[in-house]
Design a protein around this motif. Structure first.
Motif, mmCIF file in Angstrom:
data_model
loop_
_atom_site.group_PDB
_atom_site.id
_atom_site.type_symbol
_atom_site.label_atom_id
_atom_site.label_comp_id
_atom_site.label_asym_id
_atom_site.label_seq_id
_atom_site.Cartn_x
_atom_site.Cartn_y
_atom_site.Cartn_z
ATOM 1 N N ALA A 123 4.731 -19.608 -11.902
ATOM 2 C CA ALA A 123 4.860 -21.059 -12.056
ATOM 3 C C ALA A 123 6.351 -21.366 -12.223
ATOM 4 O O ALA A 123 7.172 -20.876 -11.448
ATOM 5 N N SER A 124 6.702 -22.098 -13.235
ATOM 6 C CA SER A 124 8.111 -22.468 -13.427
ATOM 7 C C SER A 124 8.242 -23.165 -14.771
ATOM 8 O O SER A 124 7.263 -23.728 -15.288
ATOM 9 N N SER B 51 0.194 -27.705 -12.533
ATOM 10 C CA SER B 51 -1.132 -27.343 -12.037
ATOM 11 C C SER B 51 -1.337 -25.828 -12.088
ATOM 12 O O SER B 51 -2.373 -25.339 -12.545
ATOM 13 N N VAL B 52 -0.342 -25.076 -11.635
ATOM 14 C CA VAL B 52 -0.460 -23.610 -11.633
ATOM 15 C C VAL B 52 -0.680 -23.103 -13.055
ATOM 16 O O VAL B 52 -1.558 -22.267 -13.304
ATOM 17 N N ILE B 53 0.091 -23.623 -14.000
ATOM 18 C CA ILE B 53 -0.022 -23.130 -15.379
ATOM 19 C C ILE B 53 -1.416 -23.435 -15.939
ATOM 20 O O ILE B 53 -2.077 -22.568 -16.517
ATOM 21 N N GLY B 54 -1.896 -24.659 -15.721
ATOM 22 C CA GLY B 54 -3.201 -25.044 -16.265
ATOM 23 C C GLY B 54 -4.332 -24.213 -15.689
ATOM 24 O O GLY B 54 -5.208 -23.723 -16.415
ATOM 25 N N TRP B 55 -4.295 -24.005 -14.353
ATOM 26 C CA TRP B 55 -5.357 -23.223 -13.710
ATOM 27 C C TRP B 55 -5.248 -21.742 -14.107
ATOM 28 O O TRP B 55 -6.238 -21.113 -14.491
ATOM 29 N N SER B 56 -4.027 -21.198 -14.007
ATOM 30 C CA SER B 56 -3.836 -19.761 -14.206
ATOM 31 C C SER B 56 -4.228 -19.355 -15.628
ATOM 32 O O SER B 56 -4.930 -18.357 -15.839
ATOM 33 N N THR C 149 -1.450 -12.951 -15.656
ATOM 34 C CA THR C 149 -0.168 -13.256 -16.293
ATOM 35 C C THR C 149 0.420 -14.498 -15.628
ATOM 36 O O THR C 149 0.554 -14.539 -14.401
ATOM 37 N N THR C 150 0.738 -15.488 -16.433
ATOM 38 C CA THR C 150 1.383 -16.701 -15.919
ATOM 39 C C THR C 150 2.859 -16.648 -16.307
ATOM 40 O O THR C 150 3.179 -16.375 -17.466
ATOM 41 N N VAL C 151 3.723 -16.907 -15.322
ATOM 42 C CA VAL C 151 5.156 -16.787 -15.580
ATOM 43 C C VAL C 151 5.831 -18.139 -15.341
ATOM 44 O O VAL C 151 5.571 -18.807 -14.339
ATOM 45 N N ALA C 152 6.708 -18.526 -16.261
ATOM 46 C CA ALA C 152 7.400 -19.813 -16.142
ATOM 47 C C ALA C 152 8.909 -19.604 -16.308
ATOM 48 O O ALA C 152 9.436 -19.738 -17.408
#
Ligand SMILES: NC(=O)c1ccc[n+]([C@@H]2O[C@H](COP(=O)([O-])OP(=O)(O)OC[C@H]3O[C@@H](n4cnc5c(N)ncnc54)[C@H](O)[C@@H]3O)[C@@H](O)[C@H]2O)c1
Length: 269
Positions: free
Chosen positions: A142-143, A162-167, A184-187
């Motif tokens: 994500a970011s 959106s990516v963070i919420g779904w992931s 793993t979600t990466v920002a």
């Protein structure tokens, strides 16, 4: 721990930037095969040349925003390389230094398709095999833009929120089901890859691509749920919860320069 050694690692957007570096690092860690997905043929060729490991790499030209190409290319990848053990959804785009009313329908849809919908569809394809083996890892890039609202990049910001919420929801679903498939979600904050060329960040240093890629692989290996890079970005949510919006805008947005980072953005041609 997620071991990369002897695993098949599929990376979208591996033709450039941190995706390409993560592929090299996965090869260095003994991955069985690194499967490069990218839209840009020249980027793919440059990546394969840089890896110089023809027996342990495979590459596919694919537009991840096209569901049919996604399904067909996934089926080909599995047939030719074997089941996917680690999926890194990294392909991403950003359109111009534009206010929202300057964005065309096409730009809005494409940004959401590439950045937000494609990771979901591709994970939907890979997940049944991972669940059947009760093993696997999905990493979604994500970011920091998925944590902080930002002017002149509203659609990109929307795609990354959106990516963070779904992931992270998927991560919870799998944990509740006691699955050994990890997410793993990466920002990350801005990274010096060229994607955000021209961005200025007076207070928070722009990230080094090599170090960022290493941190992401380490987060995968350690089964981290969520990794903000730099680590201080984990405190953003605390600040958002504690501060009135007007204070947050003033301190983080204006004083730290976040809301003006895009003023001189040129990006890639
Ligand atoms: N660069 C940054 O400052 C930054 C910061 C935070 C998050 N990110 C995210 O990290 C990821 C990688 O960024 P990067 O800086 O390495 O970018 P990059 O532009 O160097 O690489 C992105 C790659 O994705 C590919 N791609 C684009 N659209 C595609 C499509 N439709 N189908 C298949 N491939 C496609 C491009 O050809 C390119 O090779 C992106 O998701 C980005 O949003 C980047």
């Amino acid at each position: 721990m997620t071991r990369i050694k002897d695993k098949n690692v599929l990376i979208t957007g591996a033709g450039s930037g941190i995706g390409r570096i993560m592929g090299r690092l996965a090869l260095e860690r003994g991955a069985r095969k690194v499967i490069v997905w990218d839209l840009n043929e020249r980027n793919i060729a440059a990546t394969l040349e840089a890896y110089a490991a023809p027996q342990r790499t495979a590459a596919y030209r694919v537009d991840v925003s096209d569901p049919q190409q996604l399904s067909d290319t996934y089926a080909r990848s599995v047939a030719e390389c074997g089941e996917i053990d680690i999926l890194i959804n990294c392909a991403g785009i950003v359109t111009g230094n534009k206010t929202f009313e300057q964005q065309t329908f096409g730009e809005i849809r494409r940004t959401m398709d590439v950045n937000a919908t494609a990771p979901m569809l591709l994970t939907r394809l890979a997940l049944p095999g991972m669940l059947a083996r009760n093993e696997g890892h999905v990493c979604n890039i994500a970011s920091a833009a998925g944590m902080i609202s930002n002017p002149r990049m509203s659609v990109y910001v929307a795609s990354k929120w959106s990516v963070i919420g779904w992931s992270d929801s998927l991560r919870i679903e799998l944990q509740e089901a006691r699955s050994r498939v990890r997410v793993t979600t990466v920002a990350p904050y801005y990274i010096d890859t060229g994607m955000f060329r021209g961005v200025q960040s007076p207070l928070v240093p722009i990230l080094d691509p090599e170090k960022t890629a290493r941190r992401i692989l380490r987060a995968i290996e350690r089964n981290r749920n969520f990794r903000g890079i730099p680590w201080g970005f984990h405190l953003i949510r605390l600040a958002q919860g504690l501060l009135p919006t007007s204070w947050f805008d003033r301190i983080i947005g204006h004083w730290a320069g976040i809301y003006h980072a895009m003023d001189h953005f040129t990006g890639r041609n």
